[in-house]
Structures are given as structure tokens and as C-alpha cells.
Design a protein around this motif. Structure first.
Motif, PDB file in Angstrom:
ATOM      1  N   TYR A 266     -31.691 -53.827  49.222  1.00 20.80           N
ATOM      2  CA  TYR A 266     -31.656 -54.614  47.990  1.00 20.80           C
ATOM      3  C   TYR A 266     -32.690 -55.740  48.017  1.00 20.80           C
ATOM      4  O   TYR A 266     -33.237 -56.096  46.975  1.00 20.80           O
ATOM      5  CB  TYR A 266     -30.253 -55.175  47.778  1.00 20.80           C
ATOM      6  N   GLU A 267     -32.965 -56.294  49.202  1.00 20.83           N
ATOM      7  CA  GLU A 267     -34.022 -57.301  49.292  1.00 20.83           C
ATOM      8  C   GLU A 267     -35.388 -56.685  49.018  1.00 20.83           C
ATOM      9  O   GLU A 267     -36.230 -57.275  48.317  1.00 20.83           O
ATOM     10  CB  GLU A 267     -34.010 -57.945  50.677  1.00 20.83           C
ATOM     11  N   ILE A 268     -35.617 -55.496  49.561  1.00 19.43           N
ATOM     12  CA  ILE A 268     -36.884 -54.809  49.306  1.00 19.43           C
ATOM     13  C   ILE A 268     -37.025 -54.498  47.820  1.00 19.43           C
ATOM     14  O   ILE A 268     -38.088 -54.680  47.222  1.00 19.43           O
ATOM     15  CB  ILE A 268     -36.971 -53.516  50.146  1.00 19.43           C
ATOM     16  N   ALA A 269     -35.937 -54.022  47.200  1.00 22.70           N
ATOM     17  CA  ALA A 269     -35.976 -53.728  45.768  1.00 22.70           C
ATOM     18  C   ALA A 269     -36.235 -54.990  44.953  1.00 22.70           C
ATOM     19  O   ALA A 269     -36.979 -54.964  43.959  1.00 22.70           O
ATOM     20  CB  ALA A 269     -34.663 -53.076  45.336  1.00 22.70           C
ATOM     21  N   LEU A 270     -35.638 -56.111  45.373  1.00 28.88           N
ATOM     22  CA  LEU A 270     -35.817 -57.377  44.670  1.00 28.88           C
ATOM     23  C   LEU A 270     -37.280 -57.818  44.687  1.00 28.88           C
ATOM     24  O   LEU A 270     -37.889 -58.072  43.635  1.00 28.88           O
ATOM     25  CB  LEU A 270     -34.929 -58.448  45.303  1.00 28.88           C
ATOM     26  N   TRP A 271     -37.854 -57.907  45.890  1.00 28.34           N
ATOM     27  CA  TRP A 271     -39.222 -58.398  46.002  1.00 28.34           C
ATOM     28  C   TRP A 271     -40.232 -57.387  45.475  1.00 28.34           C
ATOM     29  O   TRP A 271     -41.297 -57.770  44.966  1.00 28.34           O
ATOM     30  CB  TRP A 271     -39.525 -58.758  47.452  1.00 28.34           C
ATOM     31  N   SER A 272     -39.923 -56.094  45.590  1.00 27.25           N
ATOM     32  CA  SER A 272     -40.837 -55.076  45.066  1.00 27.25           C
ATOM     33  C   SER A 272     -40.923 -55.155  43.548  1.00 27.25           C
ATOM     34  O   SER A 272     -42.003 -54.981  42.972  1.00 27.25           O
ATOM     35  CB  SER A 272     -40.372 -53.679  45.492  1.00 27.25           C
TER      36      SER A 272
END
Length: 355
Positions: A266-272
Motif C-alpha cells: 500500500y505504501e508503494i501504491a501510495l507513492w507510485s
């Protein structure tokens, strides 16, 4: 912003709109064709397939806008270069960097449009499309295909098997642990309905409590339990991160971290999502070297192919890092921002080369 800035920005926006229309038309066609195998299952008919395709348009637009912006900017500025308009601008003393700023203004407009799409239009439309399809095909919605989803609330773990409505879930298991991390009880309910506040009503509830060397079983038609989790969070557990808005991702990441759960995807999805939105400004600037570089005298076809290849490469690198970042232990910031940082470096170098 002067007349020249508005002229260049308007040209980039016009060509981007035309390219986006073509890409969205093709994507919609493939989406509708992909629904053919599902038509006739349950109550899912041709009308539902058309509605599902229409509801998928905002998400497709959000995902394809960066590539459309790159191709549109290349075509727009390429036509200006072909008609010698950019040459006249350069002869008037306007630098390539200044032209890049004018193109970036169009990128800022598209960034705002992309933000609105990604935050307020695409996520609810995509979620409703998924619910429409699955609720039409089946009587109940399996939360995660053949598996299930887990949510933690302090020392309580909740396993969600199905979602049947916005505030109703089915096939719910509740595992309570002691502070010493020993299993205290296991409960199961056929349904879970949010009653307001932190109260959930579990239907056809059965619970097994572990007390020393013995067990005790309790059954109830309905059991009200205080659970500090909203239906929105339970709904997030059954939705893919890519279809969530930034504010929902941010809140959910905080929830996962507060409960010591894995938040990497979810962090990767957020920053992406944030990085892809910022990248739309960079791709507009990157189009300027195409107009002044070796493709200046090339036809629209050559510039289009070059733009597609550049956009696809950026897309592939972005998606590869998003998918493999957690596997290789990369920081979410690195996995999300590395492609955009690389694009920024390439853009700066290309502009410097043709200055």
C-alpha cells in the motif's frame, strides 16, 4: 503567462486530448470484448457490460493520461516545428528551456485533471463497476478470489471471506488473543453488519473460548461486538491498492502501521500514484527535445512511434518496480519514485543537449 505560453499549452492540450480519445476508445473496446465470456452468467447482461465499460473509463483515462500527454506533446510541438513556428520562436530569442516551461504549463493543467480523476472520479466508479459485475454474476462477492482478507484491531484479527454490500460482510472469523499472544477465542459469523459507531452485529454467531485445558462454546442468533474498524476499512481490505485514492491509501497505511501489519504494497501504491501524477509534467517537457532534436524533420509517424516507445518503457519500468520492489526489499519511496527520477534526469539531459 503570456500569449506564447497559452498558444503552446493549448496546442499540447489539444493533441493530448485527441490521443487520449483514441487510447480510451481502444481500451473501452478491449474492455467490452473482455466481458463477453461473463455475459449470461447470473443476471449479468449486455446492458451491464456496457455500464461496466463506461464506469471503467475514468480509471483507464487516469492510467493512460501520462502516455497520451507524451505522444500528444510530441505531435503538437512536432507540427509547430514542421511549420517553422518553433524556429521563429528560437530566432526571437526564446530558449529551449523557456519553451519547456510553456509545455510544462500544459502538464500542470493535466496534472490537476489527473488528480481529480484519481481522487474523486475513478476510484468510486471503478469500485461500483466491480460491485456491479460481481453482484450481478453471483449472489455474494468473494473478498479476494479464492482466498480471503485479514484486518487487525489491536489483539483481535478478523478474517473476511465475502462482501455482500457496502456495510455488510459474510463468512467472518474473529480471533482474539491475549496480551501474551495466546489464542483466547475463535468466533465465526455468517454475516457482519455495521450498526453505527464501533458496533458490529454478527449474525448466526458461534464462539469457542479457550480457558486453561478446557473449551467453552457459545452460540447466538446475533451478537453485538465493539470493533474499532469502520466499514470503509473493511472495504479497503477487499479492494486492490491501485484502485484506491491517495487519501484512502494514506489512511489505510497509517492503520496498518498502527497495528504492526505489513504496509509495503500500500505504501508503494501510495507513492507510485503521486509519482505518476507528477511525471505528467515531465513528459510534456521531454517532448520539446523531440521537436528540436533529430526527429525535427521526421514525419508524425516517426515522432509518434518514438513517443510510444518512450512512454511504454517508462510504464514498464514503473510497473516492474511496483511489482518487484517488495520482493527485493526496496524502500517504497525508491520503488515508486525511481522511474520518475530517471525520467527527470533524461528530460534534463535531453533539454541540455538541444539548448
Amino acid at each position: 503567462m503570456n500569449i506564447l505560453d497559452r498558444y503552446i499549452a493549448r496546442t499540447v492540450l489539444l493533441y493530448t486530448l485527441m490521443v487520449a480519445a483514441v487510447l480510451i476508445t481502444l481500451a473501452s473496446l478491449f474492455t467490452f470484448i473482455g466481458q463477453q465470456d461473463d455475459i449470461g452468467v447470473g443476471s449479468y447482461d449486455v446492458g451491464n457490460a456496457f455500464l461496466y465499460t463506461a464506469l471503467s473509463l475514468p480509471q483507464q483515462m487516469f492510467e493512460s493520461l501520462p502516455i497520451a500527454a507524451l505522444i500528444g506533446a510530441i505531435l503538437g510541438l512536432g507540427n509547430l516545428a514542421r511549420d517553422s513556428e518553433l524556429t521563429v520562436m528560437r530566432a526571437a530569442g526564446i530558449s529551449v528551456a523557456r519553451l519547456g516551461v510553456s509545455a510544462a504549463l500544459a502538464g500542470v493543467v493535466m496534472l490537476a485533471a489527473m488528480w481529480v480523476l484519481g481522487e474523486y472520479v475513478a476510484p468510486p466508479a471503478d469500485q461500483y463497476a466491480r460491485q456491479l459485475k460481481i453482484f450481478s454474476k453471483f449472489a455474494e462477492y468473494n473478498a479476494a478470489g479464492n482466498s480471503s482478507s485479514w484486518v487487525r484491531d489491536g489483539d483481535r484479527f478478523i478474517n473476511i471471506q465475502q462482501q455482500t454490500a457496502d456495510n455488510m460482510f459474510g463468512g467472518v472469523y474473529i480471533f482474539d488473543f491475549t496480551p501474551a499472544r495466546k489464542l483466547a477465542s475463535v468466533g465465526r459469523a455468517d454475516t457482519a453488519v455495521h450498526e453505527g459507531g464501533g458496533t458490529w452485529r454478527f449474525g448466526n454467531f458461534a464462539e469457542t473460548r479457550f480457558t486453561g485445558d478446557a473449551t467453552a462454546v457459545e452460540r447466538a442468533a446475533n451478537r453485538d461486538i465493539e470493533v474499532d474498524i469502520s466499514p470503509d476499512f473493511l472495504g479497503l481490505a477487499v479492494v486492490t491498492p491501485a484502485s484506491l485514492p491517495v487519501r484512502a491509501l494514506y489512511n489505510y497505511v497509517g492503520h496498518l502501521k498502527a497495528n504492526s501489519l505489513e504496509s509495503g504494497p500500500y505504501e508503494i501504491a501510495l507513492w507510485s500514484r503521486i509519482a505518476r501524477t507528477v511525471a505528467i509534467v515531465l513528459v510534456c517537457i521531454l517532448a520539446v527535445p523531440f521537436a528540436f532534436g533529430p526527429l525535427r524533420s521526421s514525419g508524425a509517424g516517426a515522432r509518434t512511434v518514438a513517443g510510444i516507445l518512450t512512454g511504454v518503457l517508462f510504464f514498464l519500468v514503473n510497473r516492474t518496480l511496483e511489482s518487484s520492489g517488495q520482493v527485493y526489499g526496496l524502500s517504497p519511496l525508491v520503488a515508486a519514485w525511481a522511474p520518475t527520477a530517471l525520467l527527470a534526469a533524461v528530460t534534463a539531459f535531453a533539454v541540455w543537449r538541444v539548448r
